[in-house]
Design an enzyme around this catalytic site. Structure first.
Site, short mmCIF file in Angstrom:
data_model
loop_
_atom_site.label_atom_id
_atom_site.label_comp_id
_atom_site.label_asym_id
_atom_site.label_seq_id
_atom_site.Cartn_x
_atom_site.Cartn_y
_atom_site.Cartn_z
CE1 TYR A 97 -3.63 -2.45 -0.28
CE2 TYR A 97 -2.67 -3.48 1.66
CZ TYR A 97 -3.55 -3.52 0.59
OH TYR A 97 -4.34 -4.61 0.38
NE ARG A 116 1.24 -6.39 9.86
CZ ARG A 116 0.75 -7.28 8.99
NH1 ARG A 116 0.24 -6.87 7.84
NH2 ARG A 116 0.76 -8.56 9.27
N GLY A 172 -3.42 -14.22 13.40
CA GLY A 172 -4.50 -13.81 12.52
C GLY A 172 -5.66 -14.77 12.48
NE ARG A 173 -6.15 -17.54 6.52
CZ ARG A 173 -6.27 -18.24 5.39
NH1 ARG A 173 -6.43 -19.55 5.46
NH2 ARG A 173 -6.22 -17.65 4.22
#
Length: 361
Positions: A179, A226, A310-311
């Site tokens: 990004y 991050r 995360g997951r």
């Protein structure tokens, strides 16, 4: 996993263990970017993780790339996030809102004004993006003027102030995953000939200006970043010299007193060791694909202070309890990761309270 359960101080937060919840996009905000009641429930369910890092949140309308992602640049957004932070705090957790400007990873169909994306240079990522009419090729962005760069830095600053107004404990700047901040860092996305392009020191400039503006606004102890060294997401290619880029950037960040540095690790262990040496503060290291039994490996090896997950956190609101008690985890349902309602969002089962008490006895 002994060190995993030891307390840690981050800025103003006293955390009881070394797990954290990674930022995970869920695409469930209202059409105007306001998080709703389900978001408050989702985050509060996971408050036992201690430090929750929110899904990517745009600091401006121009920064939006995907449908139904949250924002933090309007009064409505602040009110929506206040519902989330209040719920998390009531449940004993802390929340950092992740600020992400997507840069070139966008499509006019996904932005409120239908505008062309902006980026360091007019170079498309070569990827597709999902829109209301299906997958479409990401078009060529418009190269930002220096005035627009300065305005975007201020957008981050104002968004950070809005996040604190909404009750967040801090913000994490998304400098990873292809990004805008990483686009400035990467020579294949940034081919500018001015003070923001060319040598490493100039490509680092935008990231450092954003960090400094946000830290000046809300305090360095509530500001984090991050990074994803070597990531090739969203068409990024930082070239063979990327370790030098990140050694230089982390060395520049080291004196700024930030709350933490969050590394999305892409397999270069030698670089990770160097960054650990360069970084004097709290370091979060996210290794995707690691087995559950290795969740504390970097902490025990002295390479990290915290392990974001995360997951596992997505599918197990009570992940901390399950790990402490050695209980099996729920399996995640990938079909409900992005978009939708309560299913796959706030309905994953938790251990029954009686079962927890029995196992803890």
């Amino acid at each position: 996993m002994t060190r995993l359960w030891t307390p840690l101080q981050i800025g103003r937060m006293r955390l009881q263990h070394r797990l954290a919840m990674s930022p995970m996009t869920r695409l469930r905000a209202q059409a105007d970017g306001t998080p709703g009641a389900l978001a408050a429930r989702y985050y509060a369910q996971r408050a036992s993780l201690g430090l929750l890092i929110s899904e990517a949140t745009q600091p401006s309308a121009q920064g939006q790339g995907y449908l139904n992602t949250p924002g933090i640049h309007s009064d409505a957004h602040v009110a929506g996030w206040r519902g989330v932070t209040d719920a998390v705090h009531a449940a004993g957790g802390h929340l950092f809102i992740q600020l992400m400007h997507v840069g070139r990873v966008s499509h006019p169909d996904n932005t409120p004004q239908g505008t062309q994306a902006v980026a360091p240079s007019a170079i498309a990522p070569g990827d597709e993006i999902y829109t209301a009419s299906g997958a479409q090729t990401i078009p060529v962005p418009r190269a930002m003027t220096q005035q627009e760069i300065a305005a975007t830095v201020q957008d981050f600053r104002r968004a950070a102030a809005r996040a604190i107004e909404a009750g967040a404990d801090g913000v994490e700047l998304h400098g990873a995953n292809g990004y805008l901040i990483q686009q400035f860092l990467s020579p294949n996305a940034n081919q500018r000939q001015d003070g923001y392009g060319g040598p490493v020191e100039r490509r680092m400039r935008f990231a450092l200006e954003v960090v400094d503006a946000v830290a000046a606004e809300i305090g360095a102890e509530r500001t984090a970043i991050r990074l994803s060294p070597g990531s090739r997401l969203c068409g990024i290619d930082e070239g063979p010299d990327y370790p030098h880029l990140y050694r230089s950037l982390v060395a520049a960040l080291a004196s700024r007193g930030l709350a933490y540095l969050h590394i999305a690790h892409n397999g270069n262990d030698a670089l990770l060791r160097d960054l650990r040496t360069l970084w004097p503060g709290v370091l979060l290291v996210n290794r995707s694909g690691r087995p559950l039994e290795d969740v504390a490996q970097d902490i025990d090896a002295g390479l990290a202070d915290m392990a974001p997950v995360g997951r596992w956190a997505l599918a197990n609101p009570d992940l901390v309890h399950r790990l402490r008690l050695g209980q099996p985890l729920n399996d995640e349902d990938p079909t409900t990761f992005y978009g939708g309602g309560a299913a796959g969002y706030v309905d994953y089962p938790e251990l029954q309270s009686a079962e927890r008490a029995l196992l803890s006895a």
